[in-house]
Design a protein around this motif. Structure first.
Motif, PDB file in Angstrom:
ATOM      1  N   ARG A 234      30.090  18.162  55.277  1.00  0.00           N
ATOM      2  CA  ARG A 234      31.435  18.753  55.287  1.00  0.00           C
ATOM      3  C   ARG A 234      32.500  17.678  55.419  1.00  0.00           C
ATOM      4  N   PHE A 235      32.250  16.666  56.245  1.00  0.00           N
ATOM      5  CA  PHE A 235      33.209  15.573  56.380  1.00  0.00           C
ATOM      6  C   PHE A 235      33.326  14.786  55.075  1.00  0.00           C
ATOM      7  N   ALA A 236      32.183  14.533  54.422  1.00  0.00           N
ATOM      8  CA  ALA A 236      32.215  13.784  53.167  1.00  0.00           C
ATOM      9  C   ALA A 236      32.995  14.547  52.093  1.00  0.00           C
ATOM     10  N   ARG A 237      32.854  15.848  52.044  1.00  0.00           N
ATOM     11  CA  ARG A 237      33.569  16.633  51.037  1.00  0.00           C
ATOM     12  C   ARG A 237      35.071  16.607  51.270  1.00  0.00           C
ATOM     13  N   ARG A 238      35.486  16.513  52.532  1.00  0.00           N
ATOM     14  CA  ARG A 238      36.925  16.554  52.840  1.00  0.00           C
ATOM     15  C   ARG A 238      37.572  15.177  52.796  1.00  0.00           C
ATOM     16  N   HIS A 239      36.835  14.149  53.227  1.00  0.00           N
ATOM     17  CA  HIS A 239      37.479  12.855  53.448  1.00  0.00           C
ATOM     18  C   HIS A 239      36.824  11.684  52.717  1.00  0.00           C
ATOM     19  N   ASP A 240      35.662  11.854  52.126  1.00  0.00           N
ATOM     20  CA  ASP A 240      34.968  10.713  51.507  1.00  0.00           C
ATOM     21  C   ASP A 240      34.422  11.162  50.147  1.00  0.00           C
ATOM     22  N   ALA A 241      35.303  11.138  49.149  1.00  0.00           N
ATOM     23  CA  ALA A 241      34.891  11.585  47.818  1.00  0.00           C
ATOM     24  C   ALA A 241      33.845  10.656  47.205  1.00  0.00           C
ATOM     25  N   ALA A 242      33.922   9.365  47.528  1.00  0.00           N
ATOM     26  CA  ALA A 242      32.950   8.416  46.969  1.00  0.00           C
ATOM     27  C   ALA A 242      31.542   8.715  47.469  1.00  0.00           C
ATOM     28  N   LEU A 243      31.415   9.010  48.764  1.00  0.00           N
ATOM     29  CA  LEU A 243      30.102   9.342  49.322  1.00  0.00           C
ATOM     30  C   LEU A 243      29.571  10.651  48.739  1.00  0.00           C
ATOM     31  N   GLU A 244      30.457  11.641  48.593  1.00  0.00           N
ATOM     32  CA  GLU A 244      30.032  12.911  48.000  1.00  0.00           C
ATOM     33  C   GLU A 244      29.539  12.707  46.574  1.00  0.00           C
ATOM     34  N   LEU A 245      30.273  11.904  45.793  1.00  0.00           N
ATOM     35  CA  LEU A 245      29.864  11.637  44.416  1.00  0.00           C
ATOM     36  C   LEU A 245      28.533  10.887  44.371  1.00  0.00           C
ATOM     37  N   GLU A 246      28.343   9.968  45.313  1.00  0.00           N
ATOM     38  CA  GLU A 246      27.086   9.217  45.362  1.00  0.00           C
ATOM     39  C   GLU A 246      25.895  10.137  45.652  1.00  0.00           C
ATOM     40  N   ILE A 247      26.063  11.067  46.583  1.00  0.00           N
ATOM     41  CA  ILE A 247      24.974  11.999  46.916  1.00  0.00           C
ATOM     42  C   ILE A 247      24.674  12.912  45.738  1.00  0.00           C
ATOM     43  N   LEU A 248      25.710  13.397  45.070  1.00  0.00           N
ATOM     44  CA  LEU A 248      25.490  14.253  43.907  1.00  0.00           C
ATOM     45  C   LEU A 248      24.794  13.484  42.782  1.00  0.00           C
ATOM     46  N   GLN A 249      25.141  12.213  42.637  1.00  0.00           N
ATOM     47  CA  GLN A 249      24.470  11.401  41.629  1.00  0.00           C
ATOM     48  C   GLN A 249      23.000  11.197  41.969  1.00  0.00           C
ATOM     49  N   LEU A 250      22.714  11.018  43.262  1.00  0.00           N
ATOM     50  CA  LEU A 250      21.320  10.895  43.692  1.00  0.00           C
ATOM     51  C   LEU A 250      20.534  12.164  43.398  1.00  0.00           C
ATOM     52  N   LEU A 251      21.168  13.318  43.620  1.00  0.00           N
ATOM     53  CA  LEU A 251      20.499  14.584  43.326  1.00  0.00           C
ATOM     54  C   LEU A 251      20.237  14.739  41.831  1.00  0.00           C
ATOM     55  N   GLU A 252      21.210  14.338  41.020  1.00  0.00           N
ATOM     56  CA  GLU A 252      21.015  14.425  39.569  1.00  0.00           C
ATOM     57  C   GLU A 252      19.901  13.489  39.113  1.00  0.00           C
ATOM     58  N   ASP A 253      19.865  12.281  39.681  1.00  0.00           N
ATOM     59  CA  ASP A 253      18.796  11.343  39.330  1.00  0.00           C
ATOM     60  C   ASP A 253      17.429  11.897  39.729  1.00  0.00           C
ATOM     61  N   ALA A 254      17.371  12.553  40.884  1.00  0.00           N
ATOM     62  CA  ALA A 254      16.103  13.129  41.326  1.00  0.00           C
ATOM     63  C   ALA A 254      15.651  14.244  40.384  1.00  0.00           C
ATOM     64  N   ASP A 255      16.598  15.080  39.921  1.00  0.00           N
ATOM     65  CA  ASP A 255      16.238  16.137  38.968  1.00  0.00           C
ATOM     66  C   ASP A 255      15.745  15.550  37.653  1.00  0.00           C
ATOM     67  N   GLN A 256      16.431  14.525  37.163  1.00  0.00           N
ATOM     68  CA  GLN A 256      16.000  13.896  35.910  1.00  0.00           C
ATOM     69  C   GLN A 256      14.636  13.229  36.068  1.00  0.00           C
ATOM     70  N   ARG A 257      14.402  12.658  37.256  1.00  0.00           N
ATOM     71  CA  ARG A 257      13.109  12.020  37.492  1.00  0.00           C
ATOM     72  C   ARG A 257      11.990  13.052  37.512  1.00  0.00           C
ATOM     73  N   ARG A 258      12.228  14.206  38.125  1.00  0.00           N
ATOM     74  CA  ARG A 258      11.214  15.262  38.135  1.00  0.00           C
ATOM     75  C   ARG A 258      10.944  15.773  36.725  1.00  0.00           C
ATOM     76  N   GLU A 259      12.006  15.930  35.940  1.00  0.00           N
ATOM     77  CA  GLU A 259      11.810  16.383  34.560  1.00  0.00           C
ATOM     78  C   GLU A 259      11.019  15.353  33.758  1.00  0.00           C
ATOM     79  N   ARG A 260      11.307  14.076  33.971  1.00  0.00           N
ATOM     80  CA  ARG A 260      10.566  13.046  33.246  1.00  0.00           C
ATOM     81  C   ARG A 260       9.100  13.037  33.643  1.00  0.00           C
ATOM     82  N   TRP A 261       8.841  13.190  34.936  1.00  0.00           N
ATOM     83  CA  TRP A 261       7.453  13.245  35.401  1.00  0.00           C
ATOM     84  C   TRP A 261       6.736  14.467  34.827  1.00  0.00           C
ATOM     85  N   ALA A 262       7.446  15.597  34.731  1.00  0.00           N
ATOM     86  CA  ALA A 262       6.820  16.794  34.155  1.00  0.00           C
ATOM     87  C   ALA A 262       6.471  16.562  32.683  1.00  0.00           C
ATOM     88  N   ARG A 263       7.379  15.916  31.944  1.00  0.00           N
ATOM     89  CA  ARG A 263       7.082  15.615  30.540  1.00  0.00           C
ATOM     90  C   ARG A 263       5.903  14.651  30.418  1.00  0.00           C
TER      91      ARG A 263
END
Length: 350
Positions: free
Chosen positions: A162-191
């Motif tokens: 909650r603090f990152a969403r209100r005051h630290d946009a860079a950290l929020e973007l970094e976490i979302l990017q990590l989540l996207e990378d994890a999803d892409q990695r799972r899809e690649r492993w499934a393929r």
């Protein structure tokens, strides 16, 4: 109070010559040679703070609690983390990680990072992720990223998110990017798993073809679960022999006929038996094997087909090894591929 007694008790032969002042104004007596030996940063701080020979100096260790500073000094005197000190490291893990990074004490930083990593929870994942980034702690950073990807619902409920969403946009973007990378990695492993399964099934089909057209013939019962998957191939070959569309349009035919031709071609590409006109080894009895071998000698196969042959050959070899067939010879293409993989350092973690 014993906890805040001077650290002279640990070095009774030499009097304390440094006063360590904490954020809340408390002062802890220590020895300059112990601090300077443990940390090059503390050594420079003591040299700058000292005004005369054998003069007592004062240094400030700020940003953490007094208990954490005392635990930090206690570990510096011990020069290692003993089993008795595990409780102290657990209680002040994040603060010790920050202090050991700031004052460049590698052994303590590794111990604190391991302690924080082992006890990480989703409620503190965002805070520890930021701490790991600031303190250059890759193990902790990776653990936070994996925990956020695994249980993001719990991470979203934490105060750090909650603090990152209100005051630290860079950290929020970094976490979302990590989540996207994890999803892409799972899809690649499934393929990749699906591809390996397809190559394994093609390898089993090649084994079944050799089994069906062996000298002894195929005597497998259709209901035998342990037998090679011969029944489907026999039905497919029966259709290929009687297909009216293939006879009416040579080179064409239905989808199942084209699939059977591709299997015959793939078998010819992986078959290492002699041609029928050669003496010595028993010739291959699979239909169209010599025909496709002659075409391969006359025409070079495209790159995609060569890659398919290579992967199917590797899958057959791995299946044989997994099945405990130690007497089977690993094909040369698999041995060469494994040699290149090992020499290039690919066996290490990506």
């Amino acid at each position: 109070m014993t906890r805040w007694a001077d650290l002279d008790a640990l070095r009774p032969a030499v009097a304390a010559d440094v006063q360590v002042v904490t954020s809340d104004g408390k002062s802890i007596a220590a020895h300059s040679f112990v601090l300077g030996t443990a940390s090059p940063v503390l050594e420079r701080m003591i040299e700058r703070a000292r005004r005369g020979w054998n003069a007592e100096c004062t240094i400030r260790v700020l940003g953490v609690s007094s208990d954490a500073v005392f635990a930090f000094l206690q570990l510096l005197y011990a020069s290692r983390v003993t089993p008795e000190d595990e409780e102290v490291v657990t209680a002040h893990g994040p603060q010790l990680l920050a202090l050991s990074h700031a004052y460049r004490i590698g052994w303590l930083k590794r111990a604190a990072e391991a302690s924080v990593t082992a006890r990480l929870t989703p409620e503190h994942a965002v805070d520890m992720l930021k701490l790991a980034r600031l303190c250059d702690a890759p193990r902790l950073y990776l653990r936070c990223a994996r925990l956020a990807a695994k249980d993001f619902a719990a991470v979203e409920r934490s105060d750090g998110w909650r603090f990152a969403r209100r005051h630290d946009a860079a950290l929020e973007l970094e976490i979302l990017q990590l989540l996207e990378d994890a999803d892409q990695r799972r899809e690649r492993w499934a393929r990749e798993r699906a591809s390996r399964e397809a190559y394994r099934q093609l390898g089993e089909a090649m084994d079944s073809l050799e089994h069906i057209f062996s000298d002894d013939g195929c005597s497998c019962a259709d209901a035998d679960a342990d037998a090679p998957p011969c029944r489907g191939l026999r039905l497919l070959m029966r259709h290929y022999a009687t297909c009216g569309a293939r006879k009416a349009a040579p080179g064409g035919g239905c989808t199942r006929c084209k699939r059977m031709v591709q299997l015959f071609r793939l078998h010819a590409s992986v078959c290492d038996r002699a041609a029928p006109h050669n003496d010595g080894d028993h010739p291959c009895r699979v239909p169209l094997c010599s025909h496709f071998k002659g075409k391969m000698r006359a025409e070079k196969a495209d790159k995609t087909w060569r890659l398919l042959v290579k992967k199917v050959t590797r899958a057959r070899a791995m299946s044989r090894l997994a099945a405990g067939r130690e007497r089977e010879v690993v094909p040369e293409v698999v041995a060469a591929s494994w040699a290149r993989y090992s020499s290039s350092g690919g066996a290490r973690l990506r």
